[in-house]
Design an enzyme around this catalytic site. Structure first.
Site, short mmCIF file in Angstrom:
data_model
loop_
_atom_site.label_atom_id
_atom_site.label_comp_id
_atom_site.label_asym_id
_atom_site.label_seq_id
_atom_site.Cartn_x
_atom_site.Cartn_y
_atom_site.Cartn_z
CG ASP A 213 58.88 -70.39 -80.46
OD1 ASP A 213 58.87 -69.80 -81.46
OD2 ASP A 213 58.25 -71.06 -80.01
N GLY A 239 65.48 -67.89 -81.38
CA GLY A 239 66.43 -68.25 -82.43
C GLY A 239 65.56 -68.92 -83.73
CG ASP A 240 65.51 -70.32 -88.19
OD1 ASP A 240 64.86 -71.18 -87.93
OD2 ASP A 240 65.86 -69.71 -89.38
CG HIS A 259 51.60 -80.82 -85.96
ND1 HIS A 259 50.44 -80.88 -85.36
CD2 HIS A 259 52.07 -79.40 -85.52
CE1 HIS A 259 50.10 -79.70 -84.67
NE2 HIS A 259 51.07 -78.95 -84.79
#
Ligand SMILES: C[S@@+](CC[C@H](N)C(=O)[O-])C[C@H]1O[C@@H](n2cnc3c(N)ncnc32)[C@H](O)[C@@H]1O
Length: 354
Positions: A213, A239-240, A259
């Protein structure tokens, strides 16, 4: 007017009055704030030992006795608490959910804090969204709500405290319905502070996990994984996910992540997951699906409306998920209900010949 016509008019005006009363109930704003105020003070927790006079409750929670009495009296008139003679109050089955100590407690998400104040400001821009299609959140703040949690640990911690009650039960159902072979490494992408992955690992001692995350969210995870007794089997990586996700998992999990994003970003994320996955790995997607059955649809369409105002994402039907997956190079396998309002979709990489 003859008697049957009079009767007809009575019925018509009775129906009109009850429709008006129902609409008034649906649109009223006061009761939610009375309940939220009491939840914020911890009034239900003060009543766990049994009924108490209002002055004793006021002392315990640090409230003004008269203000607390008038608020409790109001909520009791709607069945949230119950009032006995002598200004004594007790819990009801509804107020029980306001207790901090019950699994699935609603208290964290009802607390009045900066997060609620910000949401109210966003909700009041509904007309902007209706006219333009632009999310109210974007009008006011720009970007996605996750930019805030990426920037600051306290915002991340607050958001995940609110999510936690909703994630305490379904991961067990996921273990039941999908099954995890011994030795499986589960990579939870956008896994938050670890309640979902931690619960899965605590149910299945032969699994290992990677929780992935944003860095400020991951910083909050150690305590959650520790409390579930799985910290030694779970790596944590910040991280991304739009840059890339950890490789080497046997099962990838995306729960309530797709979502949050419109199709182009959801597709980019799926492509990153695909790039990290081996051909025989599987992807599990947990979401509320639009159009499953009436109960589920009601939850999903509410969440979808929320996404429209307070985010950039949307809830999807099975067909929309299937198309999204296909465009990102996946094949959708089964779709299994996990409990009220949510399902798990199982997918794998599309291979030559699919
Ligand atoms: C709605 S939460 C779902 C959390 C968890 N999967 C669950 O089911 O409770 C979405 C998660 O995606 C994470 N997220 C958002 N943008 C991200 C990014 N760019 N990289 C990694 N994680 C991200 C958020 O921090 C948040 O934890």
């Amino acid at each position: 007017m003859n008697a049957p016509a009079q009767q007809k008019m009575k019925i018509a005006s009775g129906e009109r009055d009850s429709a008006r009363a129902k609409l008034s109930e649906l649109t009223q704003l006061l009761l939610p704030f009375a309940i939220r105020g009491l939840a914020t003070l911890g009034v239900a927790d003060a009543l766990v030992g049994g009924p108490l006079p209002v002055d004793a409750i006021a002392k315990t929670v640090g409230a003004d006795t008269d203000a607390l009495y008038r608020t409790l009296r109001y909520t009791a008139s709607r069945g949230v608490f119950v009032e006995f003679p002598g200004r004594v109050f007790a819990l009801t089955s509804l107020a029980n959910w306001l207790r901090e100590d019950v699994p699935g407690s609603m208290r964290p998400r009802l607390m009045i804090d900066d997060g609620l104040v910000n949401r109210l400001q966003v909700f009041s821009e509904v007309v902007h969204t209706l006219r333009t299609g632009e999310s109210a959140y974007q009008k006011i703040r720009g970007g996605s709500p996750f930019d805030a949690s990426a920037a600051d640990r306290e915002t991340a911690a607050r958001f995940h405290r609110q999510l936690r009650p909703g994630t305490q039960t379904w991961p067990e159902a996921l273990v039941e319905v999908t099954g995890f072979a011994a030795g499986t490494k589960v990579v939870d992408v956008g896994g938050g502070t670890g309640t979902v992955l931690g619960t899965i690992l605590s149910r299945e001692p032969a699994l290992t996990g990677v929780l992935f995350d944003q860095p400020p969210v991951i910083e909050e995870a150690a305590a959650v994984l520790d409390s579930l007794g799985v910290a030694d089997r779970c790596e944590t990586t910040g991280g991304d996910m739009f840059q890339g996700v950890p490789a080497g998992g046997d099962t990838y999990l995306l729960s309530f992540v797709l979502h949050d994003w419109p199709d182009d970003q959801a597709g980019a994320l799926l492509a990153n997951v695909r790039a990290a996955m081996a051909d025989d790995a599987r992807l599990l997607i947990v979401e509320a699906l639009i159009g499953d059955d009436e109960e589920r649809a009601a939850q999903a369409v509410q969440q979808d409306f929320m996404m429209m105002l307070h985010g950039v994402g949307r809830e999807r039907t099975v067909t929309e998920h299937s198309e999204l997956l296909e465009r990102a190079g996946f094949v959708l396998g089964g779709v299994t209900p996990l409990g009220p309002g949510l399902s798990v979709l199982e997918a794998r990489r599309a291979l030559d010949g699919d």
